[in-house]
Motif scaffolding. Structure first.
Motif, PDB file in Angstrom:
ATOM      1  N   ASN A   3       0.779  -1.299   0.040  1.00 35.24           N
ATOM      2  CA  ASN A   3      -0.018   0.123  -0.136  1.00 35.24           C
ATOM      3  C   ASN A   3       0.965   1.353   0.116  1.00 35.24           C
ATOM      4  O   ASN A   3       0.725   2.410  -0.661  1.00 35.24           O
ATOM      5  N   GLY A   4       1.999   1.201   0.703  1.00 33.98           N
ATOM      6  CA  GLY A   4       2.715   2.450   0.785  1.00 33.98           C
ATOM      7  C   GLY A   4       3.532   2.758  -0.698  1.00 33.98           C
ATOM      8  O   GLY A   4       3.699   3.797  -0.975  1.00 33.98           O
ATOM      9  N   LEU A   5       3.987   1.548  -1.181  1.00 38.19           N
ATOM     10  CA  LEU A   5       4.336   1.720  -2.506  1.00 38.19           C
ATOM     11  C   LEU A   5       3.383   2.270  -3.513  1.00 38.19           C
ATOM     12  O   LEU A   5       3.751   3.211  -4.522  1.00 38.19           O
ATOM     13  N   GLN A   6       2.030   1.912  -3.557  1.00 38.50           N
ATOM     14  CA  GLN A   6       1.046   2.566  -4.280  1.00 38.50           C
ATOM     15  C   GLN A   6       0.951   3.822  -4.064  1.00 38.50           C
ATOM     16  O   GLN A   6       0.622   4.708  -5.010  1.00 38.50           O
ATOM     17  N   SER A   7       1.073   4.275  -2.809  1.00 36.28           N
ATOM     18  CA  SER A   7       0.705   6.004  -2.716  1.00 36.28           C
ATOM     19  C   SER A   7       1.608   6.764  -3.166  1.00 36.28           C
ATOM     20  O   SER A   7       1.255   7.851  -3.495  1.00 36.28           O
ATOM     21  N   THR A   8       2.864   6.281  -3.393  1.00 39.98           N
ATOM     22  CA  THR A   8       3.942   7.139  -4.328  1.00 39.98           C
ATOM     23  C   THR A   8       3.763   6.867  -5.621  1.00 39.98           C
ATOM     24  O   THR A   8       3.979   7.787  -6.468  1.00 39.98           O
ATOM     25  N   LEU A   9       3.721   5.606  -5.948  1.00 41.78           N
ATOM     26  CA  LEU A   9       3.823   5.167  -7.517  1.00 41.78           C
ATOM     27  C   LEU A   9       2.566   5.684  -8.383  1.00 41.78           C
ATOM     28  O   LEU A   9       2.836   6.365  -9.507  1.00 41.78           O
ATOM     29  N   VAL A 124       5.216   1.276   5.705  1.00 41.40           N
ATOM     30  CA  VAL A 124       4.610   2.160   4.799  1.00 41.40           C
ATOM     31  C   VAL A 124       5.806   3.048   4.183  1.00 41.40           C
ATOM     32  O   VAL A 124       5.917   3.190   3.045  1.00 41.40           O
ATOM     33  N   SER A 125       6.726   3.151   4.997  1.00 48.33           N
ATOM     34  CA  SER A 125       7.836   4.170   4.639  1.00 48.33           C
ATOM     35  C   SER A 125       8.662   3.236   3.636  1.00 48.33           C
ATOM     36  O   SER A 125       9.310   3.744   2.551  1.00 48.33           O
ATOM     37  N   ALA A 126       8.824   1.843   4.073  1.00 44.47           N
ATOM     38  CA  ALA A 126       9.789   0.999   3.580  1.00 44.47           C
ATOM     39  C   ALA A 126       9.269   0.804   2.093  1.00 44.47           C
ATOM     40  O   ALA A 126       9.806   0.846   1.073  1.00 44.47           O
ATOM     41  N   GLY A 127       7.838   0.642   1.808  1.00 43.27           N
ATOM     42  CA  GLY A 127       7.284   0.335   0.600  1.00 43.27           C
ATOM     43  C   GLY A 127       7.484   1.600  -0.448  1.00 43.27           C
ATOM     44  O   GLY A 127       7.518   1.492  -1.600  1.00 43.27           O
ATOM     45  N   ALA A 202       1.714  14.805  -2.875  1.00 46.63           N
ATOM     46  CA  ALA A 202       3.268  15.340  -2.468  1.00 46.63           C
ATOM     47  C   ALA A 202       4.239  14.780  -3.240  1.00 46.63           C
ATOM     48  O   ALA A 202       5.333  15.308  -3.387  1.00 46.63           O
ATOM     49  N   PRO A 203       4.052  13.467  -3.835  1.00 45.60           N
ATOM     50  CA  PRO A 203       5.029  12.848  -4.601  1.00 45.60           C
ATOM     51  C   PRO A 203       5.327  13.657  -5.873  1.00 45.60           C
ATOM     52  O   PRO A 203       6.436  13.759  -6.157  1.00 45.60           O
TER      53      PRO A 203
END
Length: 427
Positions: A3-9, A124-127, A202-203
């Motif tokens: 989920n964390g990866l998707q939030s930035t991707l 989440v940060s790692a993702g 923000a990304p």
């Protein structure tokens, strides 16, 4: 992590696909709409299928949703799929947290949820940092997100532990909460506006002028770590003073950090990270401070109802915030994101200053302890909406219109008729 990866991707890929600022803002709002719906109706699905089968089914849907984004680069399709993802994440959290809550004892619950919060924030940060493994324009990052989400089903699917009791829903009285603690209620909405806009946009802001997707991920991770680090020092300080004065200071510092991001972050990556750290340090703990202030006026029987209502209020702000910020970005550019958050924080600080003149400080002997509110507040847990304990609204009622100005905390939790059992929901 998935989920964390998707939030930035997703925002970065949306920009590559030439989505407009408003379309990207709606994408962020869709996630929070789905999250709210998942909190609201998730209990029905979990009761029907059971915790383990429901978890496996929801993981399958969430994993598939991550792949659809890469297959169909259409804004409307992405909105629908992102809404579905938000609902799935809310229900997955609800199952995990209800399980932890039932297995924990009163003596271990604080420790259990502190560890859970730390794991959640760390992963989440790692993702988000995983975005450095590939190009947002390609397919592999979406595949990695899908794989990670799929792996989440393995521990529960193989568990021999007894499932927790069925999840029930809690009735929420929004008017009651607004009268009980205007600062807590309006603060939850304001934080939702600002932080929802941050998560959605923000990304893109961080990558502006730089052709490096990992920069956006590091910026988000730095902000999250700063918020986690500042949470308890600010909370402990709030236990020793009128919380509203600290809320004003933190709101003003959040606004200053937002303006610094808008003005100076484009000049160097170092300034981007420093100002991002400052923003996270003050903007993210603000919700916990507002919840702690509201809890000063809530009796034990009404805690679940109050937590659920504030969570719903935060979610409503998080739905609106990305759209408002993206509209400003369309007019003045990406710096409009942090002009928006600064404006929200400044207006909220003015409101709290006004409230200082309307209600006296809560006596120290009746004030709650910040750490008791922080675990639930910082994780924004949907289980607060689905806990079976205290499932019905308490008999306590809101004071009359004049009461918030002069009533004592004890008087302000005195009773009123129950409202209808409207089901309201919750990162």
């Amino acid at each position: 992590m998935g989920n964390g990866l998707q939030s930035t991707l997703l925002p970065l890929r949306a920009q590559i696909e030439a989505f407009g600022p408003l379309e990207i803002g709606i994408l962020g709002s869709a996630y929070f709409v789905g999250f709210t719906l998942g909190c609201w109706r998730g209990a029905v699905i979990i009761r029907r299928a059971g915790h383990i089968r429901a978890f496996a089914a929801i993981v399958a849907i969430a994993s598939t949703s991550a792949l659809v984004h890469a297959l169909i680069p259409n804004s409307v399709v992405w909105w629908i799929v992102r809404l579905l993802s938000g609902a799935c994440v809310a229900m997955l959290f609800m199952i995990i947290e209800s399980w932890l809550n039932e297995k924990a004892t009163n003596e271990t619950r604080g420790t259990v949820f502190s560890v859970y919060t730390a794991i959640n924030l760390s992963m989440v940060s790692a993702g988000q940092v995983l975005i450095a493994l590939g190009n947002p324009q390609g397919f592999p990052l979406f595949l990695i997100a899908s794989i990670l989400i799929s792996w989440a089903a393995v521990p529960l699917a193989l568990s021999r532990s007894e499932s927790p009791a069925p999840v029930e829903r809690v009735g929420v009285r929004i008017g009651y909460l607004l009268k009980l603690s205007p600062v807590g209620f309006i603060g939850s909405f304001a934080v939702g506006l600002a932080n929802g806009a941050f998560w959605a946009l923000a990304p893109i802001f961080a990558q502006n002028g730089h052709n490096d997707p990992s920069l956006a991920a590091i910026f988000i991770a730095v902000s999250v770590v700063a918020g986690a680090a500042a949470q308890y020092p600010l909370g402990k300080l709030s236990d020793r003073m009128d919380r509203r004065k600290l809320i004003i200071a933190v709101s003003l510092l959040s606004a200053a950090a937002g303006l610094a991001l808008a003005f100076f972050s484009a000049s160097s990556q170092t300034l981007l990270m420093v100002t991002g750290f400052a923003f996270g340090m003050f903007a993210f703990p603000l919700y916990s401070l507002c919840v702690a202030h509201a809890n000063d006026f809530v009796d034990n029987k009404s805690f679940v109802e109050a937590a659920s209502g504030l969570l719903l209020t935060w979610a409503a702000g998080a739905v609106i915030g990305p759209i408002g910020a993206s509209a400003l970005i369309s007019g003045i550019g990406l710096q409009g994101l942090f002009y928006f958050t600064a404006g929200v924080h400044l207006i909220f600080a003015v409101f709290v200053f006004y409230r200082l003149r309307q209600r006296t400080v809560v006596p120290e002997e009746t004030r709650g302890v910040f750490s008791e509110a922080a675990n639930a507040a910082y994780t924004l847990t949907p289980v607060d909406v689905g806990m079976s304990e205290d499932a019905q609204p308490s008999e306590a009622a809101a004071p009359d219109d004049a009461a918030p100005e002069a009533a004592t905390p004890a008087e302000e939790t005195a009773s009123a008729p129950e409202s209808e059992n409207g089901q309201d929901p919750k990162t």
